[in-house]
Design a protein around this motif. Structure first.
Motif, short mmCIF file in Angstrom:
data_model
loop_
_atom_site.label_atom_id
_atom_site.label_comp_id
_atom_site.label_asym_id
_atom_site.label_seq_id
_atom_site.Cartn_x
_atom_site.Cartn_y
_atom_site.Cartn_z
N UNK B 35 0.82 -1.20 0.00
CA UNK B 35 0.00 0.00 0.00
C UNK B 35 0.86 1.26 0.00
N UNK B 37 0.42 5.08 1.66
CA UNK B 37 -0.32 5.92 2.61
C UNK B 37 0.40 7.26 2.66
N UNK B 47 -4.99 6.83 3.42
CA UNK B 47 -4.68 5.70 2.52
C UNK B 47 -4.82 6.18 1.07
N UNK B 50 -3.73 0.48 -2.94
CA UNK B 50 -3.22 -0.83 -2.57
C UNK B 50 -3.15 -1.73 -3.80
N UNK B 99 0.99 -5.24 3.93
CA UNK B 99 -0.30 -5.73 4.42
C UNK B 99 -0.43 -7.19 3.99
#
Lengths: 109, 119
Positions: B35, B37, B47, B50, B99
């Motif tokens: 991701x 951010x 955010x 992703x 993630x």
């Protein structure tokens, strides 16, 4: 879009307990993650999946989640806990996207 | 040791483009979603985008959709963010974050790279 609301600030004396809330519509049905960010540093994961702690995070950090409110609790607060804290969820109601809370500044008195 | 190192930030004029990179090491990069951010100066976390482990699933925040493109090269253990039509409000520190499953926590973060959009 999904919104997560946190109090802007929380003040707590050393040794006491800090509670940081994260409000969202039916947030209890989602997995909530919490991050600590100190000035000039990247965020650090302190609680995931509502109440689990990554390795290396003190047991003083705990979490709960029910209804429309998730809570991060910091017990026996230390000066080093002073930081910004953010909650986070994934929202897949219309598309898949990450959502962060508005952030809470924890001040140790 | 897991390491994520961002690069490519800098000063760019409004309407310009920039490509950010994130070099990963210390874990099996191809097994993780990744991701971007960002954090505007003095503001909270946002955010941005992703990408799944095999690039099959890609998502964007509304604020960047149509302007930013996320990609990855698993052979090079690298994540990218191509940013076009940049605006002043894109000024921020951009972090890459790991993630595990595409909807889990961001368990490791890079130190960030600063993007400044200004004339």
């Amino acid at each position: 879009s999904y919104v997560l609301t946190q109090p802007p600030s929380v003040s707590v004396a050393p040794g006491q307990t800090a509670r940081i809330t994260c409000g969202g519509n039916n947030i209890g049905s989602k997995s909530v993650h919490w991050y600590q960010q100190k000035p000039g540093q990247a965020p650090v994961l302190v609680v995931y999946d509502d109440s689990d702690r990554p390795s290396g995070i003190p047991e003083r950090f705990s979490g709960s989640n029910s209804g429309n409110t998730a809570t991060l609790t910091i017990s026996r607060v230390e000066a080093g806990d002073e930081a910004d804290y953010y909650c986070q969820v994934w929202d897949s109601s219309s598309d898949h996207r990450g959502v962060f809370g508005t952030g809470t500044k924890v001040t140790v008195l | 040791e897991v390491q994520l190192v961002e690069s490519g930030g800098g000063l760019v004029k409004p309407g310009g483009s920039l490509r950010l990179s994130c070099a990963a090491s210390g874990f099996t990069f191809s097994s993780y979603s990744m991701n971007w951010v960002r954090q505007a100066p003095g503001k909270g976390l946002e955010w941005v985008s992703s990408i799944s482990s095999s690039s099959s699933y890609i998502y964007y925040a509304d604020s960047v959709k149509g302007r930013f493109t996320i990609s990855r090269d698993n052979a090079k253990n690298s994540l990218y963010l191509q940013m076009n039509s940049l605006r002043a409000e894109d000024t921020a520190v951009y972090y890459c974050a790991r993630d595990r499953v595409g909807n889990g926590p961001f368990d490791y973060w890079g130190q960030g790279t600063l993007v400044t959009v200004s004339s």
